[in-house]
Design a protein around this motif. Structure first.
Motif, PDB file in Angstrom:
ATOM      1  N   ALA A   6       0.828  -1.209   0.000  1.00  0.00           N
ATOM      2  CA  ALA A   6       0.000   0.000   0.000  1.00  0.00           C
ATOM      3  C   ALA A   6       0.861   1.257   0.000  1.00  0.00           C
ATOM      4  N   THR A   7       0.244   2.346  -0.428  1.00  0.00           N
ATOM      5  CA  THR A   7       0.881   3.656  -0.293  1.00  0.00           C
ATOM      6  C   THR A   7      -0.192   4.717  -0.352  1.00  0.00           C
ATOM      7  N   GLY A  59       2.648  -3.914   3.573  1.00  0.00           N
ATOM      8  CA  GLY A  59       3.825  -3.081   3.333  1.00  0.00           C
ATOM      9  C   GLY A  59       3.411  -1.693   2.883  1.00  0.00           C
ATOM     10  N   PHE A  60       4.066  -0.672   3.429  1.00  0.00           N
ATOM     11  CA  PHE A  60       3.756   0.715   3.070  1.00  0.00           C
ATOM     12  C   PHE A  60       4.983   1.364   2.437  1.00  0.00           C
ATOM     13  N   SER A  61       4.781   2.017   1.297  1.00  0.00           N
ATOM     14  CA  SER A  61       5.840   2.776   0.646  1.00  0.00           C
ATOM     15  C   SER A  61       5.795   4.200   1.178  1.00  0.00           C
ATOM     16  N   TYR A  63       7.228   8.178   1.884  1.00  0.00           N
ATOM     17  CA  TYR A  63       7.906   9.360   1.357  1.00  0.00           C
ATOM     18  C   TYR A  63       7.626  10.526   2.303  1.00  0.00           C
ATOM     19  N   ILE A  64       8.301  11.671   2.064  1.00  0.00           N
ATOM     20  CA  ILE A  64       8.085  12.798   2.970  1.00  0.00           C
ATOM     21  C   ILE A  64       6.642  13.291   2.903  1.00  0.00           C
ATOM     22  N   TRP A  65       5.984  13.102   1.766  1.00  0.00           N
ATOM     23  CA  TRP A  65       4.624  13.637   1.645  1.00  0.00           C
ATOM     24  C   TRP A  65       3.573  12.741   2.296  1.00  0.00           C
ATOM     25  N   ASN A  66       3.938  11.506   2.670  1.00  0.00           N
ATOM     26  CA  ASN A  66       2.900  10.632   3.225  1.00  0.00           C
ATOM     27  C   ASN A  66       3.261   9.956   4.546  1.00  0.00           C
ATOM     28  N   ILE A  67       4.465  10.196   5.066  1.00  0.00           N
ATOM     29  CA  ILE A  67       4.914   9.416   6.211  1.00  0.00           C
ATOM     30  C   ILE A  67       4.045   9.665   7.443  1.00  0.00           C
ATOM     31  N   VAL A  86       3.769  -5.648   9.786  1.00  0.00           N
ATOM     32  CA  VAL A  86       3.851  -4.350   9.106  1.00  0.00           C
ATOM     33  C   VAL A  86       5.290  -4.108   8.646  1.00  0.00           C
ATOM     34  N   VAL A  87       5.415  -3.807   7.352  1.00  0.00           N
ATOM     35  CA  VAL A  87       6.718  -3.546   6.734  1.00  0.00           C
ATOM     36  C   VAL A  87       6.684  -2.154   6.124  1.00  0.00           C
ATOM     37  N   LEU A  88       7.676  -1.340   6.439  1.00  0.00           N
ATOM     38  CA  LEU A  88       7.822  -0.040   5.795  1.00  0.00           C
ATOM     39  C   LEU A  88       9.003  -0.076   4.833  1.00  0.00           C
TER      40      LEU A  88
END
Length: 592
Positions: A6-7, A59-61, A63-67, A86-88
């Motif tokens: 997911a992201t 798993g989550f992708s 970035y600075i805009w979504n962390i 949970v995997v980042l």
């Protein structure tokens, strides 16, 4: 074992390239679903959807805009599904990984750096139950005693061993309405200290024949906008030229391609090739200038020849084939307010179709963040880590720059008032920066940033500012604003932001004259052969205080006795394009 990758994208139109690489690499052995949301989606909605998918691993992708939004979702998900792993992964958590593992006890693993092989290995360990996580290069995990373990990094993947991420059947219906991200290489040859790409050494390329196959598939499947994410697309000239030629031959007439290029290393022969062969509007170039301050560029290890960059940008602009998006960063080391004003004016003078004014972000892992204390930086504790000031640029100056950035976006980058703004900068203000800064400060003083606006508001507010700050330029500027306003419409606008300068009797007279003597508005207008009924449905007219015909011919505003003109705006019946503008002189010769 079911895995959901997911992201949270910045916008709905974006498609995550990273998730598709991960799925493509592992889908033959694992049950993997993709789940894309946006940062605007309510956290409860995202968690509900993930819960219904019943994953064993999520798993989550990042970035600075979504962390920060991702963190909230992870915490909620773990409360209702404490058993889920949970995997980042992604650039935001690939650096300072110890910090993230300690801050987020809900996270079981973090994938650091390139994730295709690492995630596959991790999923294998989880599926088989062996839990030999110490063998999985490139991950962070929690040991039996709860302590965080950071494994050594994984060697870089051979790119051609990675399956293509562009052949998922579910993506095809979305391609015409989404932004498709594409890479031909990984890595960057430069060492700009504000950028994460400077950390990776060397540039690796995908096989060019594979690249062509993937591009052709996307074009034939209906993609309309493909953005290349290569950090410097033109670093390898022959490779870039071959891709340019391939896209010229195969663009299909409806697909646009955007590249990030380094302008000062682009050879004149490449520009000449594009000028001769590129179809208009098919290519867009994004060029990072960032600063023209030589001391600043030396500090951030950014080698840049602004004279060569200017030559490239000018040659591309003169070709009329390629739109250019130039980037600036405010807040770089040793660039104070006056220096940034000069940088802005230097770059605006090149006439880019879009000028992006951003603010330095102290990204984890970058050189500027490591040396923040050397320059007195203060910045946001959490993403996006934007600066709040430094030794030479206090917060008060950042506020001023943000004022300018606001109206720059609303007017110049949105192309809502190009003729008006260009005239005001050239004739009424000392420089482009002084116009945008002055207008931005006025905008804030009126409290307009706290209320919404429609198109008419943008023009009435610009007129109010000009009346206050550059009254001598107002008559001609107002005429150009009428022109800009009509050009924003495909349909005949229902309301105007100004009071018509023609009386009802004058308006009726000139509408009859257009029926009786359409050649007074020029041969192109006469060729329309509009009936009186069509004229009243499709045409709007008003007076402007300059020679409009001359302006439409050469872009020069000529004012003086006898130069008043009639602005004739015609809105096409099929509304396929915006208004066409014609000029009719108001001299006695035209009236007789």
């Amino acid at each position: 074992m079911k895995t959901v990758l997911a992201t949270l994208n910045a916008k709905y139109i974006h498609m995550s390239l990273a998730l598709r690489y991960l799925k493509a690499y592992s889908e033959k052995e694992f049950d993997i679903e993709l789940a894309e949301y946006t940062i605007k989606d309510p956290a409860m909605n995202v968690v509900t959807d993930l819960f219904r998918r019943a994953p064993d691993v999520v798993g989550f992708s990042c970035y600075i805009w979504n962390i920060e939004e991702t963190i909230g979702i992870v915490r909620m998900l773990k409360k209702i599904r404490p058993d889920v792993r949970v995997v980042l992964g992604g650039p935001e958590v690939s650096y300072d990984t110890q910090y993230w593992m300690e801050r987020l006890p809900e996270v079981d693993f973090i994938v650091m750096g390139e994730g295709e092989e690492t995630l596959h290995h991790l999923l294998t360990e989880l599926r088989d139950g062996s839990n030999k996580f110490h063998f999985v290069f490139g991950i962070a995990y929690r040991g039996r005693d709860g302590a965080v373990v950071l494994n050594p990094g994984r060697p870089k993947a051979a790119l051609d061993d990675l399956p293509s991420p562009h052949y998922f059947a579910d993506d095809v219906p979305q391609l015409p309405t989404r932004v498709v991200y594409f890479e031909t290489s990984r890595g960057c040859p430069f060492s700009c200290q504000f950028c994460l790409s400077s950390i990776e050494v060397g540039v690796r390329y995908f096989d060019i024949e594979r690249t062509k196959r993937d591009l052709l598939h996307l074009i034939r499947s209906g993609a309309r906008l493909i953005k290349f994410v290569d950090r410097t697309f033109n670093i390898k000239r022959d490779y870039a030229l071959e891709i340019f030629q391939f896209l010229i031959d195969n663009h299909g007439g409806s697909c646009v391609f955007q590249f990030e290029i380094t302008a000062d290393i682009m050879r004149p022969e490449v520009i000449a090739f594009l000028s001769e062969h590129a179809p208009p509007g098919v290519f867009r170039f994004e060029i990072g200038v960032q600063s023209t301050n030589e001391e600043t560029n030396e500090i951030i290890q950014r080698r840049q020849n602004f004279a060569k960059l200017s030559r490239t940008v000018t040659m591309i602009k003169e070709s009329g084939k390629i739109d250019q998006h130039l980037d600036l960063i405010a807040g770089l080391p040793e660039e104070n307010y006056e220096s940034f004003r000069k940088t802005f004016n230097d770059v605006f003078a090149l006439g880019p179709e879009e000028l992006q004014l951003g603010f330095l972000k102290m990204l984890r892992g970058t050189g500027v963040r490591a040396r923040a204390a050397d320059y007195g930086y203060v910045y946001m504790d959490h993403a996006p880590y934007e600066i709040l000031g430094n030794d030479v640029l206090p917060f008060s100056d950042i506020v001023r720059i943000k004022q300018a950035e606001d109206v720059l976006e609303k007017y110049w980058n949105a192309h809502r008032a190009d003729a008006s703004v260009r005239y005001l900068i050239d004739e009424a203000f000392p420089s482009a920066w002084d116009f945008f800064q002055g207008f931005g400060a006025y905008w804030e003083s009126r409290g307009w940033e706290r209320i919404g606006h429609q198109l008419e508001d943008l023009f009435s507010r610009l007129r109010e500012f000009v009346a206050m700050e550059a009254a001598a330029a107002l008559p001609a500027a107002e005429g150009l604003m009428k022109l800009d306003y009509f050009r924003q419409h495909k349909y005949r606008p229902r309301k105007l932001w100004w009071d018509m300068s023609l009386s009802p009797e004058e308006h009726a007279f000139w509408m009859r004259r257009l029926v009786e003597r359409p050649l007074d508005a020029g041969e192109p207008f006469a060729a329309l052969r509009l009936s009186e009924r069509e004229l009243h449905k499709q045409v709007m007219i008003d007076r402007v205080p300059f020679d409009l015909a001359a302006y439409l011919a050469d872009g020069v505003v000529r004012v003086g006795p006898g130069t008043d003109s009639l602005l004739v705006a015609r809105f096409s019946a099929d509304a396929e394009r915006r208004a066409d503008i014609y000029a009719m002189p108001l001299s006695s010769a035209a009236v007789i």
